[in-house]
Write a protein that holds these residues in place. Structure first.
Motif, mmCIF file in Angstrom:
data_model
loop_
_atom_site.group_PDB
_atom_site.id
_atom_site.type_symbol
_atom_site.label_atom_id
_atom_site.label_comp_id
_atom_site.label_asym_id
_atom_site.label_seq_id
_atom_site.Cartn_x
_atom_site.Cartn_y
_atom_site.Cartn_z
ATOM 1 N N ALA A 49 -14.112 7.230 19.034
ATOM 2 C CA ALA A 49 -13.936 7.669 17.649
ATOM 3 C C ALA A 49 -12.575 7.226 17.109
ATOM 4 C CB ALA A 49 -14.084 9.187 17.562
ATOM 5 N N TYR A 50 -11.562 7.267 17.969
ATOM 6 C CA TYR A 50 -10.212 6.871 17.560
ATOM 7 C C TYR A 50 -10.153 5.387 17.195
ATOM 8 C CZ TYR A 50 -5.223 5.783 17.969
ATOM 9 O OH TYR A 50 -3.943 5.333 17.743
ATOM 10 N N ARG A 51 -10.905 4.564 17.899
ATOM 11 C CA ARG A 51 -10.947 3.139 17.549
ATOM 12 C C ARG A 51 -11.360 2.953 16.101
ATOM 13 N NH1 ARG A 51 -15.113 0.082 20.685
ATOM 14 N NH2 ARG A 51 -14.470 -1.514 19.159
ATOM 15 N N VAL A 52 -12.356 3.729 15.671
ATOM 16 C CA VAL A 52 -12.852 3.617 14.298
ATOM 17 C C VAL A 52 -11.824 4.186 13.332
ATOM 18 C CG1 VAL A 52 -14.751 4.175 12.744
ATOM 19 C CG2 VAL A 52 -15.206 3.835 15.189
ATOM 20 N N ARG A 53 -11.313 5.364 13.655
ATOM 21 C CA ARG A 53 -10.312 6.013 12.803
ATOM 22 C C ARG A 53 -9.092 5.121 12.613
ATOM 23 N NH1 ARG A 53 -5.574 8.301 11.611
ATOM 24 N NH2 ARG A 53 -5.239 10.548 11.832
ATOM 25 N N LYS A 54 -8.618 4.520 13.720
ATOM 26 C CA LYS A 54 -7.423 3.679 13.662
ATOM 27 C C LYS A 54 -7.665 2.431 12.826
ATOM 28 C CE LYS A 54 -3.844 1.555 16.517
ATOM 29 N NZ LYS A 54 -3.380 1.220 17.885
ATOM 30 N N HIS A 55 -8.873 1.884 12.905
ATOM 31 C CA HIS A 55 -9.203 0.683 12.128
ATOM 32 C C HIS A 55 -9.024 0.930 10.637
ATOM 33 C CE1 HIS A 55 -11.354 -3.008 11.028
ATOM 34 N NE2 HIS A 55 -12.001 -2.286 10.130
ATOM 35 N N TYR A 56 -9.429 2.098 10.173
ATOM 36 C CA TYR A 56 -9.392 2.384 8.741
ATOM 37 C C TYR A 56 -8.112 3.107 8.298
ATOM 38 C CZ TYR A 56 -14.252 0.933 8.401
ATOM 39 O OH TYR A 56 -15.413 0.195 8.427
ATOM 40 N N TYR A 57 -7.529 3.906 9.169
ATOM 41 C CA TYR A 57 -6.414 4.767 8.736
ATOM 42 C C TYR A 57 -5.174 4.676 9.614
ATOM 43 C CZ TYR A 57 -9.882 6.840 5.660
ATOM 44 O OH TYR A 57 -10.842 7.024 4.692
ATOM 45 N N GLY A 58 -5.205 3.844 10.639
ATOM 46 C CA GLY A 58 -4.057 3.785 11.522
ATOM 47 C C GLY A 58 -3.786 5.147 12.136
ATOM 48 N N ASN A 59 -2.527 5.533 12.173
ATOM 49 C CA ASN A 59 -2.139 6.844 12.697
ATOM 50 C C ASN A 59 -1.633 7.769 11.590
ATOM 51 O OD1 ASN A 59 -2.811 6.424 15.414
ATOM 52 N ND2 ASN A 59 -0.913 5.298 15.769
ATOM 53 N N LYS A 60 -2.041 7.488 10.372
ATOM 54 C CA LYS A 60 -1.647 8.324 9.238
ATOM 55 C C LYS A 60 -2.520 9.572 9.156
ATOM 56 C CE LYS A 60 1.316 5.370 7.193
ATOM 57 N NZ LYS A 60 2.701 5.710 6.800
ATOM 58 N N VAL A 61 -1.928 10.676 8.718
ATOM 59 C CA VAL A 61 -2.655 11.933 8.520
ATOM 60 C C VAL A 61 -2.413 12.413 7.097
ATOM 61 C CG1 VAL A 61 -2.970 14.331 9.265
ATOM 62 C CG2 VAL A 61 -2.400 12.565 10.948
ATOM 63 N N LYS A 62 -3.499 12.628 6.363
ATOM 64 C CA LYS A 62 -3.399 13.141 4.999
ATOM 65 C C LYS A 62 -3.360 14.670 5.044
ATOM 66 C CE LYS A 62 -6.223 9.345 3.122
ATOM 67 N NZ LYS A 62 -5.303 8.697 2.172
ATOM 68 N N LEU A 63 -2.514 15.257 4.206
ATOM 69 C CA LEU A 63 -2.412 16.715 4.116
ATOM 70 C C LEU A 63 -2.946 17.194 2.770
ATOM 71 C CD1 LEU A 63 1.158 17.346 5.612
ATOM 72 C CD2 LEU A 63 -1.034 17.128 6.800
ATOM 73 N N ASN A 64 -3.643 18.310 2.805
ATOM 74 C CA ASN A 64 -4.236 18.912 1.609
ATOM 75 C C ASN A 64 -3.859 20.393 1.572
ATOM 76 O OD1 ASN A 64 -6.593 16.648 1.041
ATOM 77 N ND2 ASN A 64 -6.274 17.010 3.217
ATOM 78 N N MET A 65 -3.672 20.933 0.377
ATOM 79 C CA MET A 65 -3.376 22.357 0.244
ATOM 80 C C MET A 65 -4.265 22.993 -0.807
ATOM 81 S SD MET A 65 0.148 24.417 -0.636
ATOM 82 C CE MET A 65 -0.341 24.999 -2.267
ATOM 83 N N ILE A 66 -4.782 24.184 -0.479
ATOM 84 C CA ILE A 66 -5.684 24.927 -1.367
ATOM 85 C C ILE A 66 -4.925 26.026 -2.093
ATOM 86 C CG2 ILE A 66 -7.544 26.643 -1.350
ATOM 87 C CD1 ILE A 66 -8.873 25.153 0.858
ATOM 88 N N ILE A 67 -5.298 26.267 -3.351
ATOM 89 C CA ILE A 67 -4.922 27.509 -4.015
ATOM 90 C C ILE A 67 -6.218 28.230 -4.402
ATOM 91 C CG2 ILE A 67 -4.713 26.422 -6.313
ATOM 92 C CD1 ILE A 67 -2.470 28.535 -6.858
ATOM 93 N N ASN A 68 -6.317 29.481 -4.009
ATOM 94 C CA ASN A 68 -7.494 30.283 -4.348
ATOM 95 C C ASN A 68 -7.294 30.779 -5.774
ATOM 96 O OD1 ASN A 68 -9.816 31.760 -4.306
ATOM 97 N ND2 ASN A 68 -9.180 33.189 -2.704
ATOM 98 N N ALA A 69 -7.763 29.963 -6.728
ATOM 99 C CA ALA A 69 -7.437 30.176 -8.137
ATOM 100 C C ALA A 69 -8.226 31.306 -8.786
ATOM 101 C CB ALA A 69 -7.654 28.882 -8.916
ATOM 102 N N LYS A 70 -9.332 31.685 -8.183
ATOM 103 C CA LYS A 70 -10.133 32.808 -8.674
ATOM 104 C C LYS A 70 -10.850 33.374 -7.460
ATOM 105 C CE LYS A 70 -14.188 33.874 -11.556
ATOM 106 N NZ LYS A 70 -15.293 33.256 -12.348
ATOM 107 N N SER A 71 -10.680 34.657 -7.207
ATOM 108 C CA SER A 71 -11.137 35.206 -5.938
ATOM 109 C C SER A 71 -12.185 36.300 -6.114
ATOM 110 C CB SER A 71 -9.940 35.767 -5.155
ATOM 111 O OG SER A 71 -10.332 36.270 -3.908
#
Length: 335
Positions: A49-71
């Motif tokens: 799986a890492y072979r595929v991941r590395k081919h497209y994204y290298g060793n970069k990791v994207k970060l995402n953050m959620i705000i619970n805007a209505k609960s």
């Protein structure tokens, strides 16, 4: 030193990586072989799986953050959700947050080195007034910060999604959650087709589609394969893979069937079937992957930092440390 895994002695899993690198989807039989991979072959599987991941994204990791805007305050009967009106939970209930609070959340996302800020609301779908309120916040955020904005406001018409696109919303999340065949066991107040239609409306409006699933809701191996293939079919750019975190008071409170090794196999499968897409370890990763979270990054290239909608996440500094210890690199403000 950049992260790497020594090539495994066995090469069977590498055949699946070769297929993925040619963008050839796995058959159902091949997919089930991944999900039932012997535990002592997890490292060779992850290497593939890492072979595929590395081919497209290298060793970069994207970060995402959620705000619970209505609960809370949601009329839907989704069995996994603590915000459902049918759940007996003590989640906070409030209407859509004010614009200034949404903008402040974006500043917090920047501080955490997140590239994507996700504005999420409970409910079947946002009203016109709520869409307009989100639009105003997005315009201000875009003027001030180099953030990718993702909105998750429920079932959406093409007209409403067009408003969001014009305001600068880059991505819209609406998960299929499960397979079509398993959907009615999860919720009955809307259909599977409602979910797919919203994703199609998002694409028509020119917004990048984000759609994923929740694993661990009693589905079969075949259901997991069907989810991955449906997301390939609708061409979701970002695929959050959630793992059920059972919450007391929900219909699925007693459903606790996942183990860390199986979760890793699921992530590998989604990478093989959707090789070029952003595969995100999402809700429930801390609860279900536990000490093996770091290994998930050999298949996934994206995670959430901070808390989720109704459950706590890890301290964002520990996520940064996990990424650094692995030899991977945070892709700051990745647009």
């Amino acid at each position: 030193m950049k992260a790497n895994l020594k090539a495994p002695v066995k090469v069977g899993w590498d055949n699946l990586a070769d297929l993925a690198l040619k963008d050839i989807p796995l058959t159902k039989e091949q997919a089930i072989s991944v999900l039932t991979c012997p535990d002592d072959e997890i490292l060779p599987l992850l290497y593939a799986a890492y072979r595929v991941r590395k081919h497209y994204y290298g060793n970069k990791v994207k970060l995402n953050m959620i705000i619970n805007a209505k609960s809370g305050l949601c009329p839907e009967d989704c069995g996994y959700c603590a915000q459902s009106a049918f759940a007996k939970t003590n989640v906070k209930k409030y209407t859509l947050l004010e614009k200034d609070t949404l903008v402040a959340g974006a500043r917090e996302a920047m501080a955490r080195k997140a590239g994507t800020y996700c504005i999420v609301t409970s409910g079947r779908g946002a009203t016109d007034r709520e869409v307009d309120q989100v639009v105003e916040a997005v315009k201000e955020i875009k003027q001030e910060m180099p953030l990718k904005i993702c909105a998750c406001l429920g079932i959406m018409s093409e007209e409403k999604t067009k408003k969001l696109q014009e305001a600068g919303v880059d991505r819209y999340n609406h998960n299929i959650n499960t397979s079509k065949g398993h959907h009615d066991r999860v919720t009955t107040t809307h259909t599977y087709d409602h979910r797919v239609e919203t994703v199609k409306n998002v694409k028509k409006a020119g917004i990048s589609p984000c759609s994923g699933c929740i694993v661990g809701m009693g589905e079969s191996f075949e259901d997991v394969y069907d989810m991955a293939m449906e997301l390939r079919e609708i061409d979701a750019d970002s695929i959050p893979v959630n793992f059920l975190h059972p919450v007391e008071g929900t219909k699925m409170a007693k459903m606790d069937e996942l183990d860390p090794r199986y979760c890793l196999k699921v992530l590998a499968l989604f990478r093989f079937i959707n090789p070029s897409k952003e595969i995100r370890m999402s809700g429930g990763r801390e609860y279900n992957l536990r000490s093996l979270q770091v290994m998930g990054l050999y298949a996934a290239n994206s995670i959430f930092v901070g808390d989720y909608l109704t459950t706590d996440g890890a301290e964002y500094t520990s996520d940064h440390q996990m990424i650094e210890d692995l030899g991977f690199e945070v892709e700051e403000c990745a647009l």
